[in-house]
Design a protein around this motif. Structure first.
Motif, PDB file in Angstrom:
ATOM      1  N   MET A  99       0.840  -1.184   0.000  1.00 58.88           N
ATOM      2  CA  MET A  99       0.000   0.000   0.000  1.00 58.88           C
ATOM      3  C   MET A  99       0.882   1.243   0.000  1.00 58.88           C
ATOM      4  SD  MET A  99      -2.669  -1.500   2.810  1.00 58.88           S
ATOM      5  CE  MET A  99      -1.342  -2.390   3.625  1.00 58.88           C
ATOM      6  N   ALA A 100       0.467   2.271  -0.748  1.00 61.93           N
ATOM      7  CA  ALA A 100       1.299   3.473  -0.885  1.00 61.93           C
ATOM      8  C   ALA A 100       0.985   4.496   0.199  1.00 61.93           C
ATOM      9  CB  ALA A 100       1.107   4.083  -2.272  1.00 61.93           C
ATOM     10  N   ALA A 297       0.331  -7.707  -1.425  1.00 57.68           N
ATOM     11  CA  ALA A 297      -0.540  -8.358  -2.414  1.00 57.68           C
ATOM     12  C   ALA A 297       0.305  -8.719  -3.629  1.00 57.68           C
ATOM     13  CB  ALA A 297      -1.687  -7.440  -2.825  1.00 57.68           C
ATOM     14  N   ARG A 298      -0.046  -9.813  -4.287  1.00 54.61           N
ATOM     15  CA  ARG A 298       0.696 -10.244  -5.474  1.00 54.61           C
ATOM     16  C   ARG A 298       0.087  -9.648  -6.734  1.00 54.61           C
ATOM     17  NH1 ARG A 298       0.756 -16.694  -4.671  1.00 54.61           N
ATOM     18  NH2 ARG A 298      -1.468 -16.241  -4.671  1.00 54.61           N
ATOM     19  N   ASN A 299       0.914  -9.564  -7.763  1.00 57.40           N
ATOM     20  CA  ASN A 299       0.433  -8.997  -9.026  1.00 57.40           C
ATOM     21  C   ASN A 299      -0.730  -9.790  -9.600  1.00 57.40           C
ATOM     22  OD1 ASN A 299       2.157 -11.160  -9.591  1.00 57.40           O
ATOM     23  ND2 ASN A 299       3.248 -10.106 -11.243  1.00 57.40           N
ATOM     24  N   PHE A 300      -0.752 -11.109  -9.383  1.00 58.94           N
ATOM     25  CA  PHE A 300      -1.851 -11.900  -9.936  1.00 58.94           C
ATOM     26  C   PHE A 300      -3.191 -11.458  -9.357  1.00 58.94           C
ATOM     27  CE2 PHE A 300      -4.825 -15.443  -9.641  1.00 58.94           C
ATOM     28  CZ  PHE A 300      -4.969 -15.754 -10.985  1.00 58.94           C
ATOM     29  N   GLU A 301      -3.260 -11.292  -8.031  1.00 52.14           N
ATOM     30  CA  GLU A 301      -4.523 -10.883  -7.404  1.00 52.14           C
ATOM     31  C   GLU A 301      -4.941  -9.484  -7.856  1.00 52.14           C
ATOM     32  OE1 GLU A 301      -3.113 -14.279  -5.124  1.00 52.14           O
ATOM     33  OE2 GLU A 301      -2.087 -12.389  -5.563  1.00 52.14           O
ATOM     34  N   GLU A 324       6.675  -3.461  -4.402  1.00 43.95           N
ATOM     35  CA  GLU A 324       7.329  -3.471  -3.090  1.00 43.95           C
ATOM     36  C   GLU A 324       8.814  -3.112  -3.195  1.00 43.95           C
ATOM     37  OE1 GLU A 324       7.973  -6.554   0.651  1.00 43.95           O
ATOM     38  OE2 GLU A 324       7.800  -7.329  -1.389  1.00 43.95           O
ATOM     39  N   ARG A 325       9.534  -3.767  -4.098  1.00 40.35           N
ATOM     40  CA  ARG A 325      10.963  -3.510  -4.271  1.00 40.35           C
ATOM     41  C   ARG A 325      11.203  -3.186  -5.730  1.00 40.35           C
ATOM     42  NH1 ARG A 325      10.967  -8.040  -0.830  1.00 40.35           N
ATOM     43  NH2 ARG A 325      11.748  -7.576   1.246  1.00 40.35           N
ATOM     44  N   GLU A 326      11.703  -1.986  -5.963  1.00 38.85           N
ATOM     45  CA  GLU A 326      11.787  -1.498  -7.331  1.00 38.85           C
ATOM     46  C   GLU A 326      13.096  -0.727  -7.493  1.00 38.85           C
ATOM     47  OE1 GLU A 326       8.558   0.520 -10.334  1.00 38.85           O
ATOM     48  OE2 GLU A 326       8.478   0.974  -8.214  1.00 38.85           O
ATOM     49  N   VAL A 362       8.853   7.928 -10.070  1.00 36.07           N
ATOM     50  CA  VAL A 362       7.481   7.439  -9.898  1.00 36.07           C
ATOM     51  C   VAL A 362       7.473   5.911  -9.890  1.00 36.07           C
ATOM     52  CG1 VAL A 362       5.176   7.366 -10.925  1.00 36.07           C
ATOM     53  CG2 VAL A 362       6.496   9.490 -10.951  1.00 36.07           C
ATOM     54  N   ALA A 363       6.742   5.353  -8.942  1.00 38.25           N
ATOM     55  CA  ALA A 363       6.679   3.908  -8.790  1.00 38.25           C
ATOM     56  C   ALA A 363       5.787   3.279  -9.859  1.00 38.25           C
ATOM     57  CB  ALA A 363       6.145   3.561  -7.396  1.00 38.25           C
TER      58      ALA A 363
END
Length: 501
Positions: A99-100, A297-301, A324-326, A362-363
């Motif tokens: 969450m941001a 949360a995962r990208n699939f969901e 989450e990690r970028e 930007v994320a």
């Protein structure tokens, strides 16, 4: 066991391929069956999909879940190593999202019960509500000792008492931060405090009827019907129930509170200054952040939720989340990218939080070309003198209004990323579980402020709202979003075109 997300090359054939994979995985996989693929149930498979089926067998693929709208599937393989090659599609890594939100309120449940040591000899403070003197329990208190030599955290008990793991009668020149969770207070922040054990700290109650926060000052709530006819998908931790969120369908809040806060900013319908930006809009809630302990949360969901929101007729989708990690500003998660692109093709606008990495690029997914990326500003008079959220105040001031500031935490549009809009995101008060209100800070808050503003504009333009659900409607909605903006003097790298008014 490794998990991947399978994306089919084409939507129609992808559904067939995934269905075939499911069927094959359900068939007996003994070696003698594999040795004779032309016979039995194997031979009943269409010739075009046999290579995919054979690959599923030999790689030990297990289909966990499938998104019916797109054929995207979550799969597990028993083969270690890099992502497998695929016939009819591609495999992509599972990516985690958070969450941001920039403060710790959504993490408060992790500390519940951590009340600190017992005994009168330990340094303690008492937390009370200003005006009523009632004790405030279950608040997170952080004590930073002089020169940063030690930082202690504990939670207040039901009597409002916080005991730190420190045997002392007094502390000098300490940092004290109180985050009261969902108790209806602003919290407390003092950077250089001289405290004696037993000191009473008074927390200001929230009173938007008497004094506006940054959201209500910069973007006053619309009338009761504002936003009517617009459906907003909130992909988050769930929403409500809350007695000032009567326009919500879908998943309840997992108790994290983030999704409820986001929804209240968009379309809360409380009176006396507590309403959201577009109180007449409808909210559809899609819970992807289920676990309060991880907040992940995962990208699939998230992909599945976006596809479902499009199917359910949402006009706008709010994504107050980020990877989450970028490590790279060029990072692209194809799993979410496809969902956002599909949404745009079907006339749905995605608004996303720029992220809270303290002026970094930007994320993702906000920087996706089909998303609207939102950064955060604040209004200093909207924060009480010792409010916890004053940590968001920076020296980067607006022009001409010097009370407006660019939030300390907000990301910026460093190339190749960009900011599209800016919104109130520092010390924003909104709905939280338990029919309460609490302030939170983050681009998580600025994002729904602009989502609500777009809903308000869209509701007033039925010719666009009722267009066929195609990319042409998406383009028309995007044009409306940028038609009436106010700049605050931060420059395009920080505020893009400005804030919707």
């Amino acid at each position: 066991m490794e998990e991947y997300v399978f994306i089919p090359d084409h939507r129609s054939s992808g559904e067939q391929l995934v269905a075939t994979l499911q069927a094959v995985v359900a068939i007996d996989t003994e070696l003698d069956f594999l040795a004779a693929p032309a016979g039995g149930a194997w031979g009943a498979l269409p010739v075009a999909v046999r290579p995919m089926a054979e690959e599923a067998m030999t790689r030990g693929l297990e289909i966990l879940e499938v998104v019916p709208q797109s054929g995207v599937a979550l799969v597990r393989t028993s083969i270690a190593g890099p992502a497998p090659a695929a016939v009819g599609g591609t495999f992509h890594p599972v990516v985690n999202y958070t969450m941001a939100v920039a403060d710790v309120r959504v993490g408060r449940l992790r500390l519940t019960g951590s009340l600190g040591p017992s005994g009168a000899e330990f340094f303690s403070i008492a937390l009370q509500s200003a005006g009523t003197n009632k004790p405030i329990g279950n608040a997170i208190a952080t004590l930073g000792l002089k020169n940063g030599s030690q930082q202690l955290t504990a939670v207040s008990d039901s009597a409002g008492i916080v005991r730190f793991g420190l045997r002392a009668k007094a502390v000098m020149d300490a940092m004290l931060a109180i985050e009261p969770g969902f108790a209806g207070h602003w919290g407390y922040l003092q950077r250089k405090a001289d405290l004696v054990s037993g000191s009473v700290i008074m927390l200001d109650p929230i009173d938007l009827a008497g004094s506006a926060d940054s959201l209500r000052h910069l973007l006053p709530p619309g009338p009761a019907g504002s936003g009517r006819g617009v459906v907003v998908g909130v992909v988050d931790s769930g929403v409500g129930p809350h007695n000032h969120l009567t326009n919500v369908e879908g998943d309840d809040d997992s108790s994290i509170g983030h999704g409820t806060h986001v929804a209240g900013i968009i379309a809360g319908n409380g009176g006396n200054g507590y309403a959201g930006v577009a109180p007449g809009a409808s909210i559809r809630s899609y819970r992807v952040f289920d676990d309060p302990a991880t907040g992940i949360a995962r990208n699939f969901e998230i992909h599945r939720a976006i596809e479902q929101a499009v199917d359910d007729g949402c006009h706008i989708i709010n994504l107050s989340l980020k990877a989450e990690r970028e490590a790279s500003p060029s990072h692209d998660d194809r799993v979410l990218s496809q969902a956002i692109e599909d949404a745009a093709e079907q006339g749905v606008l995605v608004v996303a939080a720029a992220g809270n990495d303290f002026r970094r690029f930007v994320a993702f997914p906000a920087r996706h070309r089909d998303a609207i990326a939102v950064s955060a500003l604040g209004w200093e008079p909207g924060l009480p003198a010792n409010a916890y959220d004053r940590w968001t105040v920076s020296s980067d001031r607006g022009d001409p209004d010097r009370d407006v500031f660019f939030a300390t935490f907000s990301n910026e549009g460093h190339a190749p990323t960009r900011i599209d809009l800016i919104g109130p995101g520092a010390g924003v008060v909104s709905t939280v579980p338990g029919d309460q209100y609490a302030p939170m800070s983050g681009t998580s808050m600025a994002c729904p402020a602009m989502t609500g503003a777009i809903a308000r504009i869209l509701s007033a333009n039925p010719a666009v709202l009722t267009m066929p659900p195609t990319r042409a409607r998406y383009q028309a909605m995007r044009q409306l979003a940028f038609a009436s903006l106010r700049k605050h003097g931060f420059g395009a790298i920080r505020e893009g075109g400005g804030m919707i008014i």
